[in-house]
Design a protein around this motif. Structure first.
Motif, short mmCIF file in Angstrom:
data_model
loop_
_atom_site.label_atom_id
_atom_site.label_comp_id
_atom_site.label_asym_id
_atom_site.label_seq_id
_atom_site.Cartn_x
_atom_site.Cartn_y
_atom_site.Cartn_z
N ASP A 5 60.83 18.84 0.19
CA ASP A 5 60.11 18.94 -1.07
C ASP A 5 60.70 20.13 -1.82
O ASP A 5 61.02 21.16 -1.21
CB ASP A 5 58.62 19.17 -0.85
CG ASP A 5 57.95 17.95 -0.24
OD1 ASP A 5 58.34 16.82 -0.57
OD2 ASP A 5 57.03 18.13 0.58
N GLY A 18 59.95 17.53 -6.85
CA GLY A 18 60.45 16.29 -6.28
C GLY A 18 60.56 16.36 -4.77
O GLY A 18 60.22 17.36 -4.14
N THR A 19 61.05 15.27 -4.23
CA THR A 19 61.27 15.13 -2.80
C THR A 19 62.64 14.50 -2.59
O THR A 19 62.98 13.53 -3.26
CB THR A 19 60.19 14.22 -2.16
OG1 THR A 19 58.92 14.81 -2.40
CG2 THR A 19 60.41 14.06 -0.68
N TYR A 29 67.65 9.72 -1.05
CA TYR A 29 66.80 9.34 -2.17
C TYR A 29 66.19 10.63 -2.71
O TYR A 29 65.72 11.47 -1.94
CB TYR A 29 65.63 8.46 -1.71
CG TYR A 29 66.01 7.09 -1.28
CD1 TYR A 29 66.15 6.07 -2.23
CD2 TYR A 29 66.20 6.78 0.06
CE1 TYR A 29 66.48 4.79 -1.83
CE2 TYR A 29 66.53 5.51 0.46
CZ TYR A 29 66.67 4.51 -0.49
OH TYR A 29 66.99 3.25 -0.10
N THR A 31 63.19 11.71 -5.34
CA THR A 31 62.08 11.25 -6.16
C THR A 31 61.54 12.42 -6.96
O THR A 31 61.20 13.46 -6.39
CB THR A 31 60.95 10.69 -5.26
OG1 THR A 31 61.48 9.65 -4.45
CG2 THR A 31 59.81 10.15 -6.10
N THR A 33 58.63 13.83 -9.59
CA THR A 33 57.24 13.51 -9.89
C THR A 33 56.82 14.14 -11.21
O THR A 33 57.19 15.28 -11.51
CB THR A 33 56.30 13.99 -8.77
OG1 THR A 33 56.54 15.38 -8.53
CG2 THR A 33 56.55 13.24 -7.48
N SER A 62 63.38 3.59 -11.60
CA SER A 62 62.07 4.13 -11.99
C SER A 62 60.98 3.33 -11.29
O SER A 62 61.17 2.17 -10.94
CB SER A 62 61.88 4.06 -13.51
OG SER A 62 61.79 2.71 -13.92
N SER A 63 59.84 3.97 -11.10
CA SER A 63 58.73 3.25 -10.49
C SER A 63 58.28 2.11 -11.40
O SER A 63 57.85 1.06 -10.92
CB SER A 63 57.57 4.20 -10.19
OG SER A 63 57.16 4.89 -11.34
#
Length: 98
Positions: A5, A18-19, A29, A31, A33, A62-63
């Motif tokens: 993180d 993010g992660t 990956y 991600t 947030t 994207s989600s």
């Protein structure tokens, strides 16, 4: 799987959370947030130009796109600055926002 993180300051008073998850030795990956397309664009350009400068190593999804059935990441352009990539990400989101 190795997971990290993070929080990074992209510009004065502009922070991104993010992660990063490393699923294979040469694949991760990331991600982000709660970011805007412009913030994601700034992060993507920083990542592309600082850590993964080989063309086509940085891809994005994207989600919103994934929720609409698109699970294939798109390549980040090998050129272009924060504004260009931010505009690309806004167009990406607009294409899936129905």
């Amino acid at each position: 799987m190795t997971v990290l993180d993070f929080e990074i300051e992209l510009a004065p008073d502009v922070w991104v959370d993010g992660t990063a998850a490393i699923t294979e030795p040469d694949y991760a990956y990331i991600t982000l947030t709660d970011v805007t397309a412009d913030e994601a664009g700034a992060f993507a350009v920083w990542l592309r130009d600082s850590f993964a400068p080989t063309p086509h190593l940085v891809r994005f999804a994207s989600s919103l796109a994934m929720a609409n059935g698109e699970d294939t990441p798109s390549p980040l352009p090998i050129e272009g600055g924060r504004e260009d990539v931010g505009a690309l990400l806004r167009r990406h989101l607009d294409a899936f926002d129905h």
